[in-house]
Design a protein around this motif. Structure first.
Motif, short mmCIF file in Angstrom:
data_model
loop_
_atom_site.label_atom_id
_atom_site.label_comp_id
_atom_site.label_asym_id
_atom_site.label_seq_id
_atom_site.Cartn_x
_atom_site.Cartn_y
_atom_site.Cartn_z
N PRO A 7 0.85 -1.20 0.00
CA PRO A 7 0.00 0.00 0.00
C PRO A 7 0.88 1.25 0.00
O PRO A 7 2.02 1.22 0.46
N ARG A 8 0.38 2.32 -0.54
CA ARG A 8 1.09 3.59 -0.56
C ARG A 8 0.47 4.53 0.47
O ARG A 8 -0.73 4.42 0.77
N PRO A 9 1.25 5.46 1.00
CA PRO A 9 0.68 6.40 1.97
C PRO A 9 -0.56 7.12 1.46
O PRO A 9 -1.50 7.38 2.22
N THR A 10 -0.56 7.40 0.16
CA THR A 10 -1.71 8.12 -0.42
C THR A 10 -2.96 7.26 -0.51
O THR A 10 -4.03 7.77 -0.85
N ASP A 11 -2.84 5.97 -0.22
CA ASP A 11 -4.02 5.11 -0.21
C ASP A 11 -4.91 5.39 1.01
O ASP A 11 -6.05 4.93 1.06
N PHE A 12 -4.37 6.13 1.96
CA PHE A 12 -5.08 6.37 3.22
C PHE A 12 -5.41 7.85 3.37
O PHE A 12 -4.84 8.70 2.69
N SER A 13 -6.31 8.13 4.27
CA SER A 13 -6.76 9.51 4.48
C SER A 13 -5.58 10.40 4.87
O SER A 13 -4.64 9.97 5.54
N ALA A 14 -5.66 11.65 4.45
CA ALA A 14 -4.62 12.62 4.79
C ALA A 14 -4.64 12.89 6.29
O ALA A 14 -5.67 12.73 6.95
N PRO A 15 -3.50 13.30 6.85
CA PRO A 15 -3.47 13.62 8.28
C PRO A 15 -4.46 14.74 8.61
O PRO A 15 -4.80 15.55 7.75
N PRO A 16 -4.93 14.78 9.85
CA PRO A 16 -5.88 15.83 10.22
C PRO A 16 -5.26 17.22 10.10
O PRO A 16 -4.06 17.40 10.31
N THR A 17 -6.09 18.18 9.76
CA THR A 17 -5.64 19.56 9.64
C THR A 17 -5.84 20.30 10.96
O THR A 17 -6.45 19.77 11.90
N ARG A 18 -5.34 21.52 11.02
CA ARG A 18 -5.54 22.34 12.22
C ARG A 18 -7.04 22.56 12.46
O ARG A 18 -7.49 22.58 13.61
N VAL A 19 -7.78 22.71 11.38
CA VAL A 19 -9.23 22.88 11.51
C VAL A 19 -9.86 21.66 12.17
O VAL A 19 -10.74 21.77 13.03
N ASP A 20 -9.41 20.46 11.76
CA ASP A 20 -9.92 19.23 12.37
C ASP A 20 -9.60 19.21 13.87
O ASP A 20 -10.47 18.89 14.69
N LEU A 21 -8.36 19.54 14.22
CA LEU A 21 -7.96 19.51 15.62
C LEU A 21 -8.77 20.49 16.46
O LEU A 21 -9.19 20.17 17.58
N GLU A 22 -9.00 21.67 15.92
CA GLU A 22 -9.79 22.67 16.65
C GLU A 22 -11.24 22.22 16.79
O GLU A 22 -11.86 22.42 17.83
N ARG A 23 -11.77 21.61 15.74
CA ARG A 23 -13.16 21.13 15.79
C ARG A 23 -13.31 20.03 16.83
O ARG A 23 -14.28 20.01 17.59
N TRP A 24 -12.34 19.12 16.89
CA TRP A 24 -12.40 18.04 17.88
C TRP A 24 -12.25 18.59 19.30
O TRP A 24 -12.90 18.11 20.22
N ALA A 25 -11.38 19.59 19.45
CA ALA A 25 -11.20 20.19 20.78
C ALA A 25 -12.49 20.87 21.24
O ALA A 25 -12.89 20.77 22.41
N ASP A 26 -13.17 21.55 20.31
CA ASP A 26 -14.45 22.18 20.64
C ASP A 26 -15.49 21.14 21.03
O ASP A 26 -16.27 21.33 21.98
N ALA A 27 -15.51 20.03 20.28
CA ALA A 27 -16.47 18.96 20.59
C ALA A 27 -16.19 18.35 21.95
O ALA A 27 -17.12 18.02 22.71
#
Length: 212
Positions: A7-27
């Protein structure tokens, strides 16, 4: 040489972005009142008026105070917490007061610079606690004995699994974070697979992975 079967790294979802991290922290922040509400329901059912928590996973889950695994041994009693029907008290010494104000602004900071047993009478008196549920599986027997002796009029109730039972049911944001963590691990392994050669040691692979 890259094996087409790998498998190649691009076969999997991209790492979370800062927006994702902030959204999870808010949740996470938004979910804490409900988490505390479920714990308080257990407290009421068991007839205790406080819950004393010591696990760093529970600190973060219920209060938002975070300690890295490497800090646990050196943090002393900072981060331990006492939940009552109407509030949360988070223990902190001078190294963690700024962090506590930032991460747990809705909690009461309780200064604890010395041995926990020395501050225990003041903590339970301030909280008005007489029957305290304690995470017994993570409190050494010697510490339990010292707490009992320090405030003999306060009954310590050994409990296990209260918070763990709640944490077993994952919230939507937690499921997203787990999936993202799995994808990061998959991408890392996919990047490492082409580098594996006969004779390589696990330490060499670990170093390669560490510096990617």
């Amino acid at each position: 040489m890259i094996d087409a079967r790998h498998p190649r790294p691009t076969d999997f979802s991209a790492p979370p972005t800062r927006v994702d991290l902030e959204r999870w922290a808010d949740a996470d922040r938004s979910a804490r009142p409900a988490r505390l509400g479920r714990l308080r329901a257990r407290m009421e059912e068991a007839g205790v008026d406080a819950y004393f928590g010591v696990r760093r996973e529970h600190m973060r889950y219920l209060t938002g105070f975070s300690l890295a695994e490497t800090e646990t041994a050196s943090a002393g009693d900072s981060g331990k917490f006492l939940v009552t029907a109407d509030g949360v008290r988070v223990l902190a010494d001078s190294r963690y007061t700024i962090q506590a104000r930032r991460e747990v602004p809705d909690s009461v900071q309780f200064e604890c610079y010395h041995a926990l047993s020395e501050r225990w009478p003041a903590l339970v008196a301030e909280a008005g606690a007489h029957r305290v549920a304690v995470e017994a599986g993570f409190v050494p027997h010697a510490t339990w004995e010292r707490l009992a002796a320090a405030a003999p009029d306060v009954e310590l109730i050994a409990v296990e699994g209260w918070v763990e039972a709640d944490r077993q049911v994952k919230e939507p944001a937690e499921i997203e974070r787990i999936a993202a963590a799995c994808a990061v691990a998959d991408r890392a392994l996919a990047a490492l697979l082409p580098m594996i050669r006969p004779g390589m040691t696990e330490a060499e692979l670990a170093m390669d992975l560490e510096w990617r």
